[in-house]
Design an enzyme around this catalytic site. Structure first.
Site, short mmCIF file in Angstrom:
data_model
loop_
_atom_site.label_atom_id
_atom_site.label_comp_id
_atom_site.label_asym_id
_atom_site.label_seq_id
_atom_site.Cartn_x
_atom_site.Cartn_y
_atom_site.Cartn_z
N THR A 23 37.44 -14.25 -59.50
CA THR A 23 38.19 -13.15 -60.10
C THR A 23 38.87 -12.28 -59.03
O THR A 23 38.53 -12.33 -57.85
CB THR A 23 37.29 -12.24 -60.97
OG1 THR A 23 36.34 -11.62 -60.12
CG2 THR A 23 36.59 -13.02 -62.06
N LYS A 49 54.77 -18.03 -71.58
CA LYS A 49 53.98 -18.25 -70.35
C LYS A 49 53.90 -19.75 -70.04
O LYS A 49 54.05 -20.15 -68.88
CB LYS A 49 52.59 -17.65 -70.55
CG LYS A 49 51.69 -17.70 -69.38
CD LYS A 49 50.66 -16.59 -69.33
CE LYS A 49 49.82 -16.39 -70.52
NZ LYS A 49 48.89 -15.25 -70.39
N TYR A 91 44.06 -15.97 -75.59
CA TYR A 91 43.16 -15.09 -76.35
C TYR A 91 42.99 -15.61 -77.79
O TYR A 91 43.86 -15.36 -78.64
CB TYR A 91 43.73 -13.66 -76.34
CG TYR A 91 43.88 -13.17 -74.92
CD1 TYR A 91 42.86 -12.45 -74.31
CD2 TYR A 91 45.01 -13.49 -74.15
CE1 TYR A 91 42.96 -12.05 -72.98
CE2 TYR A 91 45.11 -13.11 -72.82
CZ TYR A 91 44.09 -12.38 -72.25
OH TYR A 91 44.19 -12.01 -70.93
N GLN A 110 39.89 -16.37 -73.19
CA GLN A 110 38.99 -15.22 -73.22
C GLN A 110 37.69 -15.65 -73.89
O GLN A 110 37.69 -16.59 -74.70
CB GLN A 110 39.68 -14.12 -74.06
CG GLN A 110 38.91 -12.87 -74.26
CD GLN A 110 38.75 -12.14 -72.94
OE1 GLN A 110 37.85 -12.47 -72.19
NE2 GLN A 110 39.61 -11.20 -72.68
N ALA A 142 38.31 -6.72 -59.65
CA ALA A 142 37.46 -6.34 -60.77
C ALA A 142 37.60 -4.86 -61.07
O ALA A 142 37.67 -4.04 -60.15
CB ALA A 142 36.00 -6.67 -60.45
N GLU A 175 33.24 -19.47 -63.46
CA GLU A 175 33.90 -18.28 -62.89
C GLU A 175 32.86 -17.47 -62.12
O GLU A 175 31.74 -17.28 -62.59
CB GLU A 175 34.48 -17.41 -64.00
CG GLU A 175 35.15 -16.15 -63.44
CD GLU A 175 35.57 -15.14 -64.50
OE1 GLU A 175 36.61 -15.36 -65.12
OE2 GLU A 175 34.85 -14.13 -64.68
N ARG A 211 48.44 -10.89 -65.80
CA ARG A 211 49.07 -9.58 -65.71
C ARG A 211 48.09 -8.56 -65.14
O ARG A 211 48.44 -7.74 -64.31
CB ARG A 211 49.51 -9.12 -67.11
CG ARG A 211 50.21 -7.77 -67.09
CD ARG A 211 50.36 -7.18 -68.47
NE ARG A 211 49.08 -6.70 -68.98
CZ ARG A 211 48.94 -6.08 -70.14
NH1 ARG A 211 50.01 -5.86 -70.90
NH2 ARG A 211 47.75 -5.67 -70.55
P1 FAD Z 1 50.02 -11.37 -70.48
O1 FAD Z 1 50.06 -12.81 -70.78
O2 FAD Z 1 51.20 -10.78 -69.78
O3 FAD Z 1 49.82 -10.61 -71.87
C1 FAD Z 1 49.50 -9.23 -71.91
C2 FAD Z 1 49.96 -8.61 -73.22
O4 FAD Z 1 51.39 -8.53 -73.24
C3 FAD Z 1 49.57 -9.40 -74.46
O5 FAD Z 1 49.30 -8.47 -75.48
C4 FAD Z 1 50.82 -10.18 -74.78
O6 FAD Z 1 50.92 -10.49 -76.17
C5 FAD Z 1 51.93 -9.24 -74.34
N1 FAD Z 1 53.14 -9.92 -73.84
C6 FAD Z 1 53.19 -10.89 -72.90
N2 FAD Z 1 54.47 -11.25 -72.66
C7 FAD Z 1 55.24 -10.48 -73.45
C8 FAD Z 1 56.65 -10.36 -73.67
N3 FAD Z 1 57.52 -11.11 -72.98
N4 FAD Z 1 57.09 -9.45 -74.57
C9 FAD Z 1 56.21 -8.66 -75.25
N5 FAD Z 1 54.87 -8.74 -75.10
C10 FAD Z 1 54.40 -9.63 -74.22
N6 FAD Z 1 41.72 -9.29 -65.13
C11 FAD Z 1 41.58 -8.91 -63.82
O7 FAD Z 1 41.92 -7.76 -63.48
N7 FAD Z 1 41.10 -9.78 -62.88
C12 FAD Z 1 40.74 -11.06 -63.19
O8 FAD Z 1 40.30 -11.82 -62.32
C13 FAD Z 1 40.85 -11.48 -64.55
N8 FAD Z 1 40.54 -12.76 -64.94
C14 FAD Z 1 40.71 -13.16 -66.22
C15 FAD Z 1 40.44 -14.48 -66.58
C16 FAD Z 1 40.62 -14.93 -67.89
C17 FAD Z 1 40.33 -16.38 -68.24
C18 FAD Z 1 41.09 -14.02 -68.89
C19 FAD Z 1 41.26 -14.49 -70.31
C20 FAD Z 1 41.38 -12.71 -68.55
C21 FAD Z 1 41.21 -12.25 -67.22
N9 FAD Z 1 41.51 -10.94 -66.83
C22 FAD Z 1 41.37 -10.55 -65.51
C23 FAD Z 1 41.94 -9.96 -67.83
C24 FAD Z 1 43.48 -9.88 -67.98
O9 FAD Z 1 44.06 -9.45 -66.77
C25 FAD Z 1 43.80 -8.91 -69.11
O10 FAD Z 1 43.38 -9.42 -70.34
C26 FAD Z 1 45.23 -8.41 -69.19
O11 FAD Z 1 45.26 -7.27 -70.04
C27 FAD Z 1 46.22 -9.43 -69.73
O12 FAD Z 1 46.51 -10.38 -68.81
P2 FAD Z 1 47.39 -11.69 -69.22
O13 FAD Z 1 47.62 -12.44 -67.99
O14 FAD Z 1 46.80 -12.38 -70.37
O15 FAD Z 1 48.75 -10.94 -69.68
#
Ligand code: FAD
Length: 298
Positions: free
Chosen positions: A48, A164, A144, A175, A51, A17, A108
């Site tokens: 990414t 998802k 996660y 993560q 940021a 990354e 997200r």
């Molecule tokens: P989701 O999968 O939508 O989950 C978010 C939260 O919502 C979780 O607590 C989940 O349990 C909950 N949830 C999901 N779906 C539902 C549902 N249907 N009903 C109720 N609850 C639900 N961030 C950046 O800004 N830029 C990046 O480039 C970036 N790269 C990343 C790369 C990796 C490999 C990882 C692990 C994280 C990265 N992040 C990045 C951080 C990420 O955007 C955050 O962790 C964010 O808060 C969650 O994103 P997600 O896609 O996992 O969300």
């Protein structure tokens, strides 16, 4: 090429990354890093997005295109949706298509602290479903091992992960974590839940204590005693800390590969020295493991 197909060819997919340089720096500042990373022959490089939640100075498309078209390495563009309209997502998809970038990490993004989320999507699974409808991209999702920081419970987080994957994520990237046992427990729970896409382990070598403290406060990863000892002992000696961090990450990765994980995603922090050292440390293990693989159906 869709990255999901790399998992069919290899037992262990190895990737990096990177993050784009600040808008105020010319894109050329990343060339040295990319040249050094290219020599290490990763299966792909991810870039990414936004940021620190700032998506207005986004250079992800530009850099993903550079990785793919100038350096000839498959690229994975991160894309967050919490603060973006469908129109913005459509625009970025068009730009990625035009640049021949075929893979997106659908996220997200973090909920903005100072304003209401303005996007058309609430969760990453909705973005995954939308991208899947539009066709033409391989799609990855985040996961996660210790549970997402906003999740009410591990079980609820796993339910969300299943949604998802069912929406169309081809594979997952985790993560960062510093204790492999969390990852192994997670893999067991994932399997019991009927999630069977490949999962890459996200590994971040410690480069400085401030960076790790910040990241851990954001994502809640557990710091094992052994790791804490390293950080405390060498926090005032940059080189010693860096080298101890490389050794720690190497040990984590060797254990993960020996235990049959399907991939390692190295959070390089744009530091080619660290990526080079770690790759050298694990290369014979990676080669040996991948030479043993036939083609796989996944
Ligand atoms: P989701 O999968 O939508 O989950 C978010 C939260 O919502 C979780 O607590 C989940 O349990 C909950 N949830 C999901 N779906 C539902 C549902 N249907 N009903 C109720 N609850 C639900 N961030 C950046 O800004 N830029 C990046 O480039 C970036 N790269 C990343 C790369 C990796 C490999 C990882 C692990 C994280 C990265 N992040 C990045 C951080 C990420 O955007 C955050 O962790 C964010 O808060 C969650 O994103 P997600 O896609 O996992 O969300």
């Amino acid at each position: 090429m869709y990255i999901k197909d790399k998992f069919k060819e290899k037992k262990v997919v190895y990737s990096f990354e990177i993050f784009p340089p600040k808008a105020s720096s010319p894109i050329e500042t990343i060339y040295n890093t990319l040249e050094a990373l290219q020599d290490l022959k990763p299966d792909y490089i991810s870039v990414t997005y936004g940021a620190g939640g700032n998506i207005s100075d986004n250079r992800t498309v530009e850099l993903s295109s550079l990785v793919k078209n100038k350096y000839g390495i498959e690229s994975l563009a991160h894309l967050t949706c919490i603060s973006s309209s469908k129109e913005t997502i459509d625009q970025i998809m068009q730009q990625l298509k035009a640049a021949n970038v075929e893979n997106i990490l659908a996220l997200r993004g973090d909920i903005p602290l100072d304003s209401e989320p303005a996007g058309d999507f609430q969760y990453a699974s909705e973005l995954v479903a939308y991208l899947r409808q539009q066709k033409g991209f391989g799609i990855a999702g985040a996961c996660y091992p210790e549970g997402h920081i906003d999740a009410l419970s591990l079980e609820q987080d796993l339910e969300a992960l299943k949604l998802k994957v069912d929406a169309g994520a081809d594979y997952l990237i985790s993560q960062l974590f510093f204790d492999n046992d969390f990852f192994y427990d997670f893999l067991e729970r994932v399997e019991q839940k009927g999630i069977n896409v490949p999962i890459q382990a996200g590994i971040m070598p410690v480069a400085n204590t401030r960076q790790i403290e910040r990241i851990v406060s954001l994502c809640g990863a557990t710091i094992p005693k052994k790791f804490l000892k390293i950080m405390e002992r060498y926090e005032h000696d940059k080189k010693a800390l860096r080298d101890a961090g490389i050794a720690y990450a190497t040990e984590q990765i060797i254990d993960l590969i020996s235990s049959g994980v399907r991939g390692i995603h190295l959070y390089t922090m744009n530091n080619p020295y660290i990526a080079r050292k770690i790759t050298a440390n694990i290369s014979s293990v990676l080669e040996f493991t991948n030479e043993q693989s036939g083609s796989r159906d996944e």
